[in-house]
Design a protein around this motif. Structure first.
Motif, mmCIF file in Angstrom:
data_model
loop_
_atom_site.group_PDB
_atom_site.id
_atom_site.type_symbol
_atom_site.label_atom_id
_atom_site.label_comp_id
_atom_site.label_asym_id
_atom_site.label_seq_id
_atom_site.Cartn_x
_atom_site.Cartn_y
_atom_site.Cartn_z
ATOM 1 N N THR A 176 -49.991 52.145 -33.447
ATOM 2 C CA THR A 176 -48.691 52.808 -33.607
ATOM 3 C C THR A 176 -47.639 52.130 -32.740
ATOM 4 N N LEU A 235 -46.860 48.483 -34.152
ATOM 5 C CA LEU A 235 -46.028 48.518 -35.349
ATOM 6 C C LEU A 235 -44.599 48.957 -35.034
ATOM 7 N N PRO A 291 -40.923 45.889 -35.781
ATOM 8 C CA PRO A 291 -40.591 46.426 -37.105
ATOM 9 C C PRO A 291 -40.242 45.367 -38.143
ATOM 10 N N THR A 316 -50.928 55.416 -39.882
ATOM 11 C CA THR A 316 -50.167 54.159 -39.881
ATOM 12 C C THR A 316 -50.081 53.512 -41.262
ATOM 13 N N LYS A 353 -47.045 51.690 -42.770
ATOM 14 C CA LYS A 353 -46.444 50.600 -41.990
ATOM 15 C C LYS A 353 -47.078 49.241 -42.290
#
Length: 297
Positions: A150, A153, A157, A172, A175
């Motif tokens: 988390t 990521l 971005p 997640t 993502k």
């Protein structure tokens, strides 16, 4: 250490473990309580290490983050990667470099690993070079700690991340750009549900594509548009490291801005090369390196 041009948004980020691979190939079926004759190959390893090494062979600017043993092997792994186009980051763990042992004979295979939790990434307090990783167009990892992922990521971005080896944590899923895993790993996740059906359910949660590698049967690319099979390029006797070579070939295509449908061709070509070698790494991957205009034809 090479100097990075921080003004350029490119390159590949690889986050995972570094180990020593010890590959033991029996000349005949192993017998208990006997001295078995075997071919023994020692090399640097760890799945994500192998991907970083392979990407270096392919000429990709590669940023590898790992945890290294406090011994000569740990230093040698770093030095070896830096001879490629690899930038290496990560702390030194006050332990010996972990060892992965693959022992196989004509009938079966046994696998052992001495890795300790200290060599894995946990939580949100890991001191990673996020500013560098966020400048990479593509990234790949096989780490599984939900809080670490988390954080990774959230702090990178702009990077398109790929998860390798299993299904990432549910929280997640939206993502990840893609997931790559083999048939056994997908079957373990899907249970009694057909693989394609389980994959489609994951795609609806935000993942753009899923690739399932099928050994000698090639691979499947699954998107919301459908399922596309790809044939293996060549069979061989040494499967160790083929999945890592596949990932590096996939990244080669992706960094050339090819659509994912075209990127499985260099991936399968890379896997075919490693299938012919008893070790998980092969310098012959440089055959797939794109020529520049200045290189002789």
């Amino acid at each position: 250490m090479m100097e990075k041009d921080v003004g350029i948004m490119n390159g590949v980020a690889v986050v995972g473990t570094s180990m020593i691979d010890l590959v033991v190939i029996g000349r005949q079926v192993f017998e208990m309580e006997h001295c078995n004759k075997a071919q023994i190959v020692r090399s640097f390893g760890g799945s994500m290490h192998n991907v970083a090494y392979n990407c270096g062979c392919l000429g990709l600017e590669t940023h590898f983050v790992s945890k290294f043993g406090r011994d000569d092997a740990g230093l040698a792994i770093v030095n070896d990667l830096q001879k490629k186009t690899c930038f290496v980051y990560g702390p030194v763990v006050n332990q010996s470099t972990p060892v992965f042992i693959s022992a196989s004979d004509p009938e079966k295979g046994l696998y052992f690993s001495s890795i300790q939790p200290e060599f894995l990434f946990h939580g949100e307090g890991e001191d990673l070079p996020y500013c560098v990783l966020s400048e990479c167009t593509w990234g790949i990892t096989d780490q599984t700690d939900p809080l670490f992922l988390t954080t990774l990521l959230a702090k990178t971005p702009q990077t398109h991340w790929i998860f390798s080896g299993q299904i990432p944590p549910e929280t997640t899923l939206d993502k990840w750009e893609g997931i790559v895993l083999n048939r056994d790993e997908m079957t373990a996740y899907a249970g009694s549900v057909p693989m394609a059906q389980a994959a489609k359910a994951l795609l609806k949660k935000g993942v753009s594509w899923i690739i399932i590698t099928l050994d000698k049967d090639g691979a499947l690319l699954i998107t919301l548009d459908g399922i596309r099979p790809y044939s293996a390029e060549k069979d061989g006797d040494y499967p160790l490291g083929c999945g890592d070579a596949f990932l590096s070939g996939l990244l080669l295509g992706l960094t050339q801005d090819k659509p994912i449908e075209h990127c499985l061709h260099p991936a399968l070509a890379a896997a075919a090369i490693v299938l012919q070698e008893p070790a998980a790494l092969s310098e012959k991957l440089c055959q797939l390196k794109p020529r520049t205009t200045s290189e002789p034809q």
